[in-house]
Design a protein around this motif. Structure first.
Motif, PDB file in Angstrom:
ATOM      1  N   ARG A 241     -28.170   2.990   4.254  1.00 35.24           N
ATOM      2  CA  ARG A 241     -28.412   4.209   5.004  1.00 35.24           C
ATOM      3  C   ARG A 241     -28.481   3.866   6.485  1.00 35.24           C
ATOM      4  O   ARG A 241     -28.887   2.759   6.858  1.00 35.24           O
ATOM      5  N   PRO A 242     -28.093   4.800   7.368  1.00 37.12           N
ATOM      6  CA  PRO A 242     -28.256   4.563   8.802  1.00 37.12           C
ATOM      7  C   PRO A 242     -29.713   4.224   9.121  1.00 37.12           C
ATOM      8  O   PRO A 242     -30.633   4.668   8.426  1.00 37.12           O
ATOM      9  N   LYS A 243     -29.940   3.422  10.142  1.00 35.24           N
ATOM     10  CA  LYS A 243     -31.289   2.932  10.438  1.00 35.24           C
ATOM     11  C   LYS A 243     -32.310   4.050  10.566  1.00 35.24           C
ATOM     12  O   LYS A 243     -33.439   3.934  10.074  1.00 35.24           O
ATOM     13  N   ASN A 244     -31.936   5.140  11.227  1.00 33.37           N
ATOM     14  CA  ASN A 244     -32.916   6.213  11.414  1.00 33.37           C
ATOM     15  C   ASN A 244     -33.156   7.002  10.124  1.00 33.37           C
ATOM     16  O   ASN A 244     -34.084   7.795  10.034  1.00 33.37           O
ATOM     17  N   GLN A 245     -32.332   6.790   9.094  1.00 39.81           N
ATOM     18  CA  GLN A 245     -32.521   7.442   7.800  1.00 39.81           C
ATOM     19  C   GLN A 245     -33.089   6.494   6.751  1.00 39.81           C
ATOM     20  O   GLN A 245     -33.241   6.885   5.587  1.00 39.81           O
ATOM     21  N   ASP A 246     -33.407   5.288   7.141  1.00 39.66           N
ATOM     22  CA  ASP A 246     -33.892   4.279   6.204  1.00 39.66           C
ATOM     23  C   ASP A 246     -35.391   4.480   5.976  1.00 39.66           C
ATOM     24  O   ASP A 246     -36.217   3.635   6.337  1.00 39.66           O
ATOM     25  N   LYS A 247     -35.737   5.616   5.393  1.00 35.64           N
ATOM     26  CA  LYS A 247     -37.133   6.001   5.212  1.00 35.64           C
ATOM     27  C   LYS A 247     -37.438   6.179   3.732  1.00 35.64           C
ATOM     28  O   LYS A 247     -36.684   6.820   2.997  1.00 35.64           O
ATOM     29  N   ASP A 248     -38.572   5.619   3.293  1.00 33.59           N
ATOM     30  CA  ASP A 248     -39.000   5.828   1.920  1.00 33.59           C
ATOM     31  C   ASP A 248     -39.343   7.302   1.709  1.00 33.59           C
ATOM     32  O   ASP A 248     -39.747   7.996   2.629  1.00 33.59           O
ATOM     33  N   GLY A 249     -39.204   7.734   0.488  1.00 31.30           N
ATOM     34  CA  GLY A 249     -39.526   9.116   0.161  1.00 31.30           C
ATOM     35  C   GLY A 249     -38.368   9.765  -0.576  1.00 31.30           C
ATOM     36  O   GLY A 249     -37.239   9.291  -0.531  1.00 31.30           O
ATOM     37  N   ASN A 250     -38.670  10.865  -1.274  1.00 32.69           N
ATOM     38  CA  ASN A 250     -37.627  11.555  -2.033  1.00 32.69           C
ATOM     39  C   ASN A 250     -37.428  12.977  -1.516  1.00 32.69           C
ATOM     40  O   ASN A 250     -36.975  13.857  -2.240  1.00 32.69           O
ATOM     41  N   ALA A 251     -37.746  13.185  -0.232  1.00 33.95           N
ATOM     42  CA  ALA A 251     -37.632  14.502   0.372  1.00 33.95           C
ATOM     43  C   ALA A 251     -36.492  14.535   1.384  1.00 33.95           C
ATOM     44  O   ALA A 251     -35.738  13.576   1.530  1.00 33.95           O
ATOM     45  N   HIS A 252     -36.361  15.654   2.053  1.00 38.11           N
ATOM     46  CA  HIS A 252     -35.441  15.739   3.174  1.00 38.11           C
ATOM     47  C   HIS A 252     -36.223  16.133   4.417  1.00 38.11           C
ATOM     48  O   HIS A 252     -37.351  16.646   4.339  1.00 38.11           O
ATOM     49  N   THR A 253     -35.649  15.890   5.576  1.00 40.58           N
ATOM     50  CA  THR A 253     -36.320  16.223   6.823  1.00 40.58           C
ATOM     51  C   THR A 253     -36.307  17.732   7.037  1.00 40.58           C
ATOM     52  O   THR A 253     -35.519  18.456   6.422  1.00 40.58           O
ATOM     53  N   PRO A 254     -37.167  18.226   7.931  1.00 42.97           N
ATOM     54  CA  PRO A 254     -36.997  19.616   8.363  1.00 42.97           C
ATOM     55  C   PRO A 254     -35.618  19.792   8.982  1.00 42.97           C
ATOM     56  O   PRO A 254     -35.005  18.821   9.439  1.00 42.97           O
ATOM     57  N   ALA A 255     -35.122  21.017   8.990  1.00 43.58           N
ATOM     58  CA  ALA A 255     -33.803  21.284   9.563  1.00 43.58           C
ATOM     59  C   ALA A 255     -33.761  20.859  11.028  1.00 43.58           C
ATOM     60  O   ALA A 255     -34.694  21.124  11.794  1.00 43.58           O
ATOM     61  N   LEU A 256     -32.698  20.169  11.409  1.00 44.87           N
ATOM     62  CA  LEU A 256     -32.552  19.652  12.762  1.00 44.87           C
ATOM     63  C   LEU A 256     -31.823  20.649  13.648  1.00 44.87           C
ATOM     64  O   LEU A 256     -30.914  21.358  13.212  1.00 44.87           O
ATOM     65  N   SER A 257     -32.205  20.654  14.908  1.00 49.29           N
ATOM     66  CA  SER A 257     -31.508  21.487  15.876  1.00 49.29           C
ATOM     67  C   SER A 257     -30.192  20.820  16.261  1.00 49.29           C
ATOM     68  O   SER A 257     -29.968  19.633  15.999  1.00 49.29           O
ATOM     69  N   LEU A 258     -29.324  21.574  16.926  1.00 49.70           N
ATOM     70  CA  LEU A 258     -28.038  21.043  17.361  1.00 49.70           C
ATOM     71  C   LEU A 258     -28.230  19.869  18.317  1.00 49.70           C
ATOM     72  O   LEU A 258     -27.420  18.934  18.343  1.00 49.70           O
ATOM     73  N   GLU A 259     -29.325  19.904  19.073  1.00 50.75           N
ATOM     74  CA  GLU A 259     -29.609  18.823  20.030  1.00 50.75           C
ATOM     75  C   GLU A 259     -29.923  17.505  19.330  1.00 50.75           C
ATOM     76  O   GLU A 259     -29.804  16.435  19.931  1.00 50.75           O
ATOM     77  N   LYS A 260     -30.315  17.566  18.074  1.00 49.61           N
ATOM     78  CA  LYS A 260     -30.668  16.352  17.330  1.00 49.61           C
ATOM     79  C   LYS A 260     -29.648  16.021  16.253  1.00 49.61           C
ATOM     80  O   LYS A 260     -29.903  15.219  15.361  1.00 49.61           O
ATOM     81  N   ILE A 261     -28.475  16.606  16.348  1.00 50.99           N
ATOM     82  CA  ILE A 261     -27.482  16.439  15.290  1.00 50.99           C
ATOM     83  C   ILE A 261     -27.011  14.994  15.155  1.00 50.99           C
ATOM     84  O   ILE A 261     -26.530  14.578  14.101  1.00 50.99           O
ATOM     85  N   ASN A 262     -27.194  14.193  16.200  1.00 50.88           N
ATOM     86  CA  ASN A 262     -26.783  12.781  16.129  1.00 50.88           C
ATOM     87  C   ASN A 262     -27.568  12.026  15.053  1.00 50.88           C
ATOM     88  O   ASN A 262     -27.128  10.966  14.586  1.00 50.88           O
ATOM     89  N   GLU A 263     -28.712  12.563  14.629  1.00 52.45           N
ATOM     90  CA  GLU A 263     -29.505  11.906  13.588  1.00 52.45           C
ATOM     91  C   GLU A 263     -28.779  11.867  12.243  1.00 52.45           C
ATOM     92  O   GLU A 263     -29.132  11.080  11.368  1.00 52.45           O
ATOM     93  N   ILE A 264     -27.776  12.710  12.062  1.00 49.99           N
ATOM     94  CA  ILE A 264     -27.077  12.733  10.776  1.00 49.99           C
ATOM     95  C   ILE A 264     -25.854  11.816  10.778  1.00 49.99           C
ATOM     96  O   ILE A 264     -25.151  11.719   9.769  1.00 49.99           O
ATOM     97  N   ASP A 265     -25.591  11.121  11.872  1.00 48.19           N
ATOM     98  CA  ASP A 265     -24.386  10.309  11.975  1.00 48.19           C
ATOM     99  C   ASP A 265     -24.495   9.039  11.139  1.00 48.19           C
ATOM    100  O   ASP A 265     -25.593   8.591  10.780  1.00 48.19           O
ATOM    101  N   GLY A 266     -23.360   8.453  10.816  1.00 47.49           N
ATOM    102  CA  GLY A 266     -23.296   7.202  10.069  1.00 47.49           C
ATOM    103  C   GLY A 266     -21.854   6.758   9.961  1.00 47.49           C
ATOM    104  O   GLY A 266     -20.945   7.403  10.497  1.00 47.49           O
ATOM    105  N   ASP A 267     -21.620   5.635   9.269  1.00 49.31           N
ATOM    106  CA  ASP A 267     -20.233   5.231   9.024  1.00 49.31           C
ATOM    107  C   ASP A 267     -19.505   6.323   8.250  1.00 49.31           C
ATOM    108  O   ASP A 267     -18.334   6.612   8.496  1.00 49.31           O
TER     109      ASP A 267
END
Length: 333
Positions: A241-267
């Motif tokens: 998983r991308p480094k910023n998504q390498d989080k323990d847990g079985n949930a999803h994050t709150p919905a991200l704004s367009l300004e934070k869309i880079n958080e969903i990026d990866g290979d």
């Protein structure tokens, strides 16, 4: 959940208020020859169980429930329960529609054509459940106590099969035990793990790639934590998983704004939706520069997948679908 901002990935389901340690692992035999069943992997599936007898198991809330030794008429109230019993070679007599759907999930549709639908996900129509004459009801992660009471009036053999922190393998083993098919369940899991490992090793230059797993909601994208179902499948394949998504847990994050869309990026970027509103929101944002600037999008590595598979709590059949989806995408490049 531990923080007020974390959301369960399976809305509109309500969280089970039990200790995480209870879970589906509690679906162990406690009666009718139970001393040997604590090591139920070693027990022949139907050994020493007379037809028409009963066994006692504990469900995912720790409640002891008597179930038929060899249940014949099973009703499933979630697609995860349905996935599980089908994987065990059992055909239920009643099912519910898929998550966010008004029909059974497409990936199971061919296996359930002639099975009666008794309601929507975790919202059974009681008259239809009665008409199915179940001797076992698998109630998923249901926490509506009034509804559970009604179901147990139809048959006392009604099991809550999932707790919030249970992964699909844990829940599946519990269901396997409840159906007196633990050996079969263990084999299904072993076969899946072998398939996932082999598939991951065969990805060539994409072996070990970073994959972002995202559900698009009407109000924006949410990335999945690494113990969420599809994330776990990717990890079983040796992907990252991308480094910023390498989080323990079985949930999803709150919905991200367009300004934070880079958080969903990866290979690679795997995108799913569960509603028509979510699908429309995704199509709208795909025309915006912020989305087009994502590295995965620029490389043509953004893949749309079935949310009724990827954004659920999963099961053995769904796991195979996710493996196949990943192989199809990553082997094409």
């Amino acid at each position: 959940m531990t923080t007020p901002t974390r959301l369960l990935p399976f809305a509109p389901r309500r969280a089970v208020q039990v200790l995480a340690a209870v879970g589906a692992a509690a679906l162990l035999v406690t009666g009718c020859g139970s001393d040997s069943d604590k090591g139920s992997d070693k027990k022949s599936d139907n050994a020493s169980e007379a037809s028409g007898g009963t066994r006692t198991v504990k469900d995912a809330t720790g409640t002891a429930v008597k179930v038929p030794a060899n249940p014949k008429r099973i009703v499933t109230l979630t697609q995860e329960d349905l996935d599980a019993v089908l994987a065990l070679g059992v055909k239920p007599v009643g099912i519910t529609n898929g998550q966010g759907l008004s029909k059974p999930p497409a990936y199971l549709a061919g296996k359930v054509k002639d099975i009666n639908v008794v309601g929507n996900l975790l919202q059974p129509v009681m008259d239809k459940v009665v008409a199915a004459k179940p001797d076992l009801i698998l109630a998923g992660d249901m926490q509506d106590e009034q509804m559970l009471k009604q179901l147990r009036e139809i048959t006392p053999a009604t099991l809550v099969t999932m707790a919030p922190t249970d992964d699909w393998k844990l829940s599946f083993r519990g269901i396997g035990n409840a159906l007196n098919k633990m050996n079969d369940a263990n084999k299904v899991i072993s076969d899946y793990e072998a398939k996932a490992k082999k598939a991951g090793e065969g990805l060539g230059g994409n072996k070990g790639a970073e994959v972002s797993i995202v559900r698009w909601n009407p109000d924006g994208p949410s990335w999945m934590e690494k113990k969420q179902f599809a994330s776990g499948v990717a990890l079983d394949m040796g992907l990252k998983r991308p480094k910023n998504q390498d989080k323990d847990g079985n949930a999803h994050t709150p919905a991200l704004s367009l300004e934070k869309i880079n958080e969903i990026d990866g290979d690679w970027l795997f995108l799913s939706t569960l509603t028509s509103d979510g699908e429309k929101a995704l199509k709208d944002v795909q025309e915006k520069p912020a989305y087009k600037d994502l590295n995965a999008v620029k490389k043509n590595h953004a893949v749309t997948v079935d949310g009724s598979v990827w954004s659920t709590r999963g099961g053995p059949i769904a796991s195979g679908v996710v493996v196949d989806d990943i192989v199809k995408a990553l082997s094409a490049k």
